[in-house]
Design an enzyme around this catalytic site. Structure first.
Site, PDB file in Angstrom:
ATOM      1  N   HIS A 145      -7.589  -5.503   0.858  1.00 49.49           N
ATOM      2  CA  HIS A 145      -6.300  -4.801   1.264  1.00 49.49           C
ATOM      3  C   HIS A 145      -5.659  -5.554   2.202  1.00 49.49           C
ATOM      4  CE1 HIS A 145      -4.230  -1.103   0.029  1.00 49.49           C
ATOM      5  NE2 HIS A 145      -4.406  -0.961   1.597  1.00 49.49           N
ATOM      6  N   SER A 163       0.898  -1.311   0.037  1.00 49.15           N
ATOM      7  CA  SER A 163       0.024  -0.043  -0.091  1.00 49.15           C
ATOM      8  C   SER A 163       0.961   1.134  -0.023  1.00 49.15           C
ATOM      9  CB  SER A 163      -0.882  -0.155   1.207  1.00 49.15           C
ATOM     10  OG  SER A 163      -1.844   1.024   1.159  1.00 49.15           O
TER      11      SER A 163
END
Ligand code: NAG
Length: 428
Positions: A396, A189
């Site tokens: 995620h 990320s």
């Protein structure tokens, strides 16, 4: 982790007024019979990252590295494996960088056999886990005080500085320390955002990397359906001045917050707690959790959130608002002019990122939409492959906390890194 934005702001506002104390933590822990947890869960929630590594019998080194602008960032090194590849010696280096509000602990909490750091060490890598300026392990500067609420000088940075200043210090230190001229880079990320910042602003760093393994890469947000977009359109420009004038530049960091979250995690998020679903929601949002081991929640909350600067969150807000992957937009355009030579901040030129790039995405990742990952793959200077994770529901957080992440991703990652090394040998 943009969805925690409101929570972050509220919590930071509260932290400006109250300072959590050890007493409260003790009371919370005492109210909870320790018998509710296995010893491992309690221990792992309370240990810090080097403590975790040591506990599980792996070698660990802690390095404090000073950046060009005086921040002291901490790297946790696992120089070799415990069961396999367990003798010291020169090994290929991999630098691993965490996401927003996270830390090196992300790559440890799943424990030996599952967590990325151990998988890499067992596979024969010299593993360096970075910590970005301002997080729990890197909340230091040679003369600025992170606790100074007057000037907040310490907190005037975003992920631009993490990529532009922290990463060069880390990379140069690792090269000097190991004698290895090139290394792999794995980012999750924001850890991918900072890598793009580094190599677009300072392309001379490209040659220092064997490969770029981007887990849930974050740069473009053209397909991001985050509701924050509308909020950001209205408020982005005033958020920083409001936050700074209230006396906070930091989001949920430091020892006080760590103690509070650890205590809350142990008391509210354990398997017997009827509030566990709330913990799941607070951490993952409405995300898919079928492969998420809820027993681990106290450990995860014991290490997350690990703090960040408010500007890091605002900078992502700007990417959403302007739909441009560009440098930080200062509230005063004249500051932009002084810093960038233009009234609006320039875009990061991703064609200058020429490290062989391997992008890994989850099909159910709301923070890094797969369509934006594909776009990034097209715009980078040297994309070798764009790889979907097989499980349809992979999100995620599965990249660091998923119960099946080793079989879904990590084993394949090691294979890809080895093939990148072979490609390098053939070309040289
Ligand atoms: C979940 O985590 C706990 C604690 O580490 C462990 O004992 C258990 O085996 C894990 N469950 C699964 C399904 O992996």
């Amino acid at each position: 982790m943009l969805h925690v934005f409101a929570l972050v702001l509220a919590a930071s506002a509260a932290s400006a007024q109250t300072s959590p104390n050890a007493q409260l933590v003790q009371e919370l822990l005492q109210a909870d019979p320790a018998a509710r947890h296995s010893n491992n869960i309690v221990q792992d929630a309370l240990l810090d990252a080097p403590g975790l590594i040591r506990k599980y019998g792996y070698p660990v080194e802690v390095h404090n590295i000073v950046t060009a602008d005086g921040y002291i960032v901490q790297a946790h090194r696992i120089p070799h494996g415990r069961d396999a590849n367990n003798r010291p010696g020169p090994r290929p280096v991999v630098l691993v960088m965490h996401g927003l509000m996270c830390s090196s602990a992300d790559f440890l909490v799943l424990g030996p056999g599952n967590a990325l750091a151990y998988v890499l060490a067992e596979a024969g890598y010299d593993v360096w886990l970075a910590n970005a300026r301002g997080n729990y392990y890197s909340r230091r500067h040679i003369f600025l005080d992170p606790n100074d609420r007057e000037g907040l000088e310490f907190w005037k940075f975003s992920w631009d500085e993490i990529g532009n200043l922290d990463l060069p210090a880390l990379v140069n230190f690792i090269i000097a320390n190991t004698g290895q001229q090139k290394m792999h880079y794995i980012g999750h990320s924001q850890g991918t955002t900072t890598f793009l910042v580094l190599n677009s602003l300072r392309p001379e760093f490209n040659e220092k990397f064997i490969s770029f393994q981007a887990l849930a890469p974050s740069a473009y947000v053209e397909h991001n359906e985050n509701k924050l977009r509308e909020i950001m359109v209205q408020f982005e420009s005033v958020l920083e001045s409001v936050a700074f004038s209230l006396g906070f530049g930091e989001a949920m960091g430091g020892e006080g917050w760590r103690q509070i979250f650890t205590a809350l995690g142990l008391t509210l998020c354990n398997d017997q707690s009827f509030l566990q679903p709330l913990c799941v929601f607070a951490i993952l949002g409405a995300g898919e959790i079928e492969n998420f081991n809820k027993t681990m929640l106290p450990v995860i909350v014991g290490h997350n959130p690990a703090g960040a600067a408010i500007r890091q969150i605002i900078h992502y807000g700007q990417v959403l608002r302007f739909n441009r992957f560009a440098r930080y937009n200062h509230a005063n355009p004249l500051t932009n002019l002084a810093e960038y030579g233009s009234l609006t901040p320039p875009e990061y030129d991703l064609s200058r990122v020429t490290v062989p790039a391997y992008l890994h995405y989850g099909k159910n990742d709301a923070q890094s939409d797969y369509r934006d990952v594909l776009l990034l793959g097209e715009r980078l200077g040297n994309t070798i492959g764009v790889y979907p994770i097989e499980r349809e529901t992979f999100n995620h957080f599965d990249f660091i906390w998923g119960g099946d992440v080793r079989t879904q991703l990590y084993d394949k990652l090691v294979d890809i890194m080895r093939s990148a090394e072979r490609a390098l040998d053939q070309n040289s």
